[in-house]
Scaffold this motif. Structure first.
Motif, PDB file in Angstrom:
ATOM      1  N   UNK A  20       0.983  -1.566   0.202  1.00  0.00           N
ATOM      2  CA  UNK A  20      -0.282  -0.119  -0.508  1.00  0.00           C
ATOM      3  C   UNK A  20       1.290   1.293  -0.124  1.00  0.00           C
ATOM      4  N   UNK A  21       1.806   1.288   0.603  1.00  0.00           N
ATOM      5  CA  UNK A  21       3.068   2.321   1.081  1.00  0.00           C
ATOM      6  C   UNK A  21       3.882   2.704  -0.497  1.00  0.00           C
ATOM      7  N   UNK A  22       3.986   1.227  -0.713  1.00  0.00           N
ATOM      8  CA  UNK A  22       4.727   1.680  -2.766  1.00  0.00           C
ATOM      9  C   UNK A  22       3.584   2.077  -3.243  1.00  0.00           C
ATOM     10  N   UNK A  23       2.539   1.278  -3.461  1.00  0.00           N
ATOM     11  CA  UNK A  23       1.232   2.443  -3.998  1.00  0.00           C
ATOM     12  C   UNK A  23       0.992   3.805  -4.034  1.00  0.00           C
ATOM     13  N   UNK A  24       1.019   4.545  -3.060  1.00  0.00           N
ATOM     14  CA  UNK A  24       1.267   5.986  -2.638  1.00  0.00           C
ATOM     15  C   UNK A  24       2.160   6.235  -2.478  1.00  0.00           C
ATOM     16  N   UNK A  25       3.359   6.065  -3.162  1.00  0.00           N
ATOM     17  CA  UNK A  25       5.041   6.956  -2.673  1.00  0.00           C
ATOM     18  C   UNK A  25       4.662   6.336  -4.684  1.00  0.00           C
ATOM     19  N   UNK A  67      -5.988  -1.297  -2.874  1.00  0.00           N
ATOM     20  CA  UNK A  67      -6.788  -0.512  -2.448  1.00  0.00           C
ATOM     21  C   UNK A  67      -8.790  -0.611  -3.936  1.00  0.00           C
ATOM     22  N   UNK A  68      -9.543  -0.142  -3.561  1.00  0.00           N
ATOM     23  CA  UNK A  68     -10.138  -0.646  -3.883  1.00  0.00           C
ATOM     24  C   UNK A  68     -10.898   0.765  -5.576  1.00  0.00           C
ATOM     25  N   UNK A  69      -9.666   1.939  -5.468  1.00  0.00           N
ATOM     26  CA  UNK A  69      -9.859   2.843  -6.492  1.00  0.00           C
ATOM     27  C   UNK A  69      -8.523   3.506  -6.818  1.00  0.00           C
ATOM     28  N   UNK A  70      -8.729   4.094  -7.826  1.00  0.00           N
ATOM     29  CA  UNK A  70      -7.915   5.195  -8.383  1.00  0.00           C
ATOM     30  C   UNK A  70      -7.989   6.720  -6.175  1.00  0.00           C
ATOM     31  N   UNK A  71      -9.349   7.051  -6.690  1.00  0.00           N
ATOM     32  CA  UNK A  71     -10.336   7.765  -5.286  1.00  0.00           C
ATOM     33  C   UNK A  71      -9.406   7.405  -4.207  1.00  0.00           C
ATOM     34  N   UNK A  72      -9.471   6.143  -3.442  1.00  0.00           N
ATOM     35  CA  UNK A  72      -8.490   5.292  -2.360  1.00  0.00           C
ATOM     36  C   UNK A  72      -7.275   5.434  -2.410  1.00  0.00           C
ATOM     37  N   UNK A  73      -6.422   5.474  -3.555  1.00  0.00           N
ATOM     38  CA  UNK A  73      -5.271   6.183  -3.431  1.00  0.00           C
ATOM     39  C   UNK A  73      -5.339   7.599  -3.144  1.00  0.00           C
ATOM     40  N   UNK A  74      -6.037   8.304  -3.619  1.00  0.00           N
ATOM     41  CA  UNK A  74      -5.437   9.439  -3.415  1.00  0.00           C
ATOM     42  C   UNK A  74      -6.093   9.948  -2.062  1.00  0.00           C
ATOM     43  N   UNK A  75      -7.063   9.329  -1.375  1.00  0.00           N
ATOM     44  CA  UNK A  75      -7.227   9.607  -0.287  1.00  0.00           C
ATOM     45  C   UNK A  75      -5.847   8.861   0.910  1.00  0.00           C
ATOM     46  N   UNK A  76      -5.534   8.117   0.552  1.00  0.00           N
ATOM     47  CA  UNK A  76      -4.717   7.375   0.860  1.00  0.00           C
ATOM     48  C   UNK A  76      -2.912   8.668   1.422  1.00  0.00           C
TER      49      UNK A  76
END
Length: 204
Positions: A9-14, A48-57
């Motif tokens: 999850x952290x890698x995806x957000x980074x 993440x269920x969606x790209x929006x959830x990635x942004x929320x992270x």
């Protein structure tokens, strides 16, 4: 060795934050994020269920980072004016160190994304403005600002200055340093907020 769920999850957000540092880059899609990581889109959706959830992270990270430092800044000194100065300085410094996240703060990265993301950013800005307002109230009580100073308007002025510097930073493709010449604008802003001049010879 496969990354643990929290690590992935952290890698995806980074990765998303790094991609946001390219203002003229291609549109950021889940496919592009997956390609950058060397995984399938299906692998992203396990975290993440969606790209929006990635942004929320990312927004969660912004909120936690900013307010942990704001809380520290406001607890380290009893001077309301110094609290306001520190809050404003950290807002500019955060932008300087986090280019991609600054695009999130300005809403530049949220165009065409889910409306709730901008609502989250608006809530963060409201909380920052409230912290500035409280600092300025302390400044009035301690005699640092003139009695009767309009702290709500002054807090809004300080927030708008920070947002303006963020916007310049993003729109200049990160060439306009948001912290440039910081002491000079702070003196001008403090004066506009109603700061009481120190007597000649007094300690700063």
């Amino acid at each position: 060795m496969a990354a643990k769920p929290g690590e992935r999850r952290l890698q995806i957000m980074q990765t998303l934050a790094e991609m946001l540092e390219q203002p003229k880059g291609d549109k950021i899609t889940t496919a592009a994020i997956a390609a950058r990581l060397g995984v399938s889109e299906a692998a992203l959706y396990r975290h993440f269920a969606s790209k929006a959830q990635m942004y929320e992270g990312l927004i969660d990270f912004i909120e936690t980072s900013l307010f942990s430092v704001i809380n520290q800044a406001t607890s380290d000194t009893g001077s309301g004016l110094q609290q306001a100065q520190r809050i404003l300085a950290l807002l500019l410094g955060f932008a300087q160190k986090n280019r991609g996240l600054t695009r999130v703060l300005t809403g530049d990265a949220l165009v065409h994304e889910n409306d709730r993301l901008q609502h989250r950013i608006n809530q963060i800005l409201d909380r920052i403005e409230a912290a500035l307002k409280q600092a300025l109230r302390i400044g009035v009580l301690r005699g640092e600002l003139a009695e009767g100073s309009e702290v709500a308007g002054a807090a809004n002025l300080l927030l708008c200055f920070a947002i303006g510097r963020w916007q310049q930073f993003v729109k200049s493709e990160f060439r306009r340093d948001p912290t440039a010449d910081w002491p000079t604008p702070w003196l001008q802003l403090a004066s506009a907020c109603g700061v009481v001049p120190q007597p000649i010879g007094s300690a700063a």
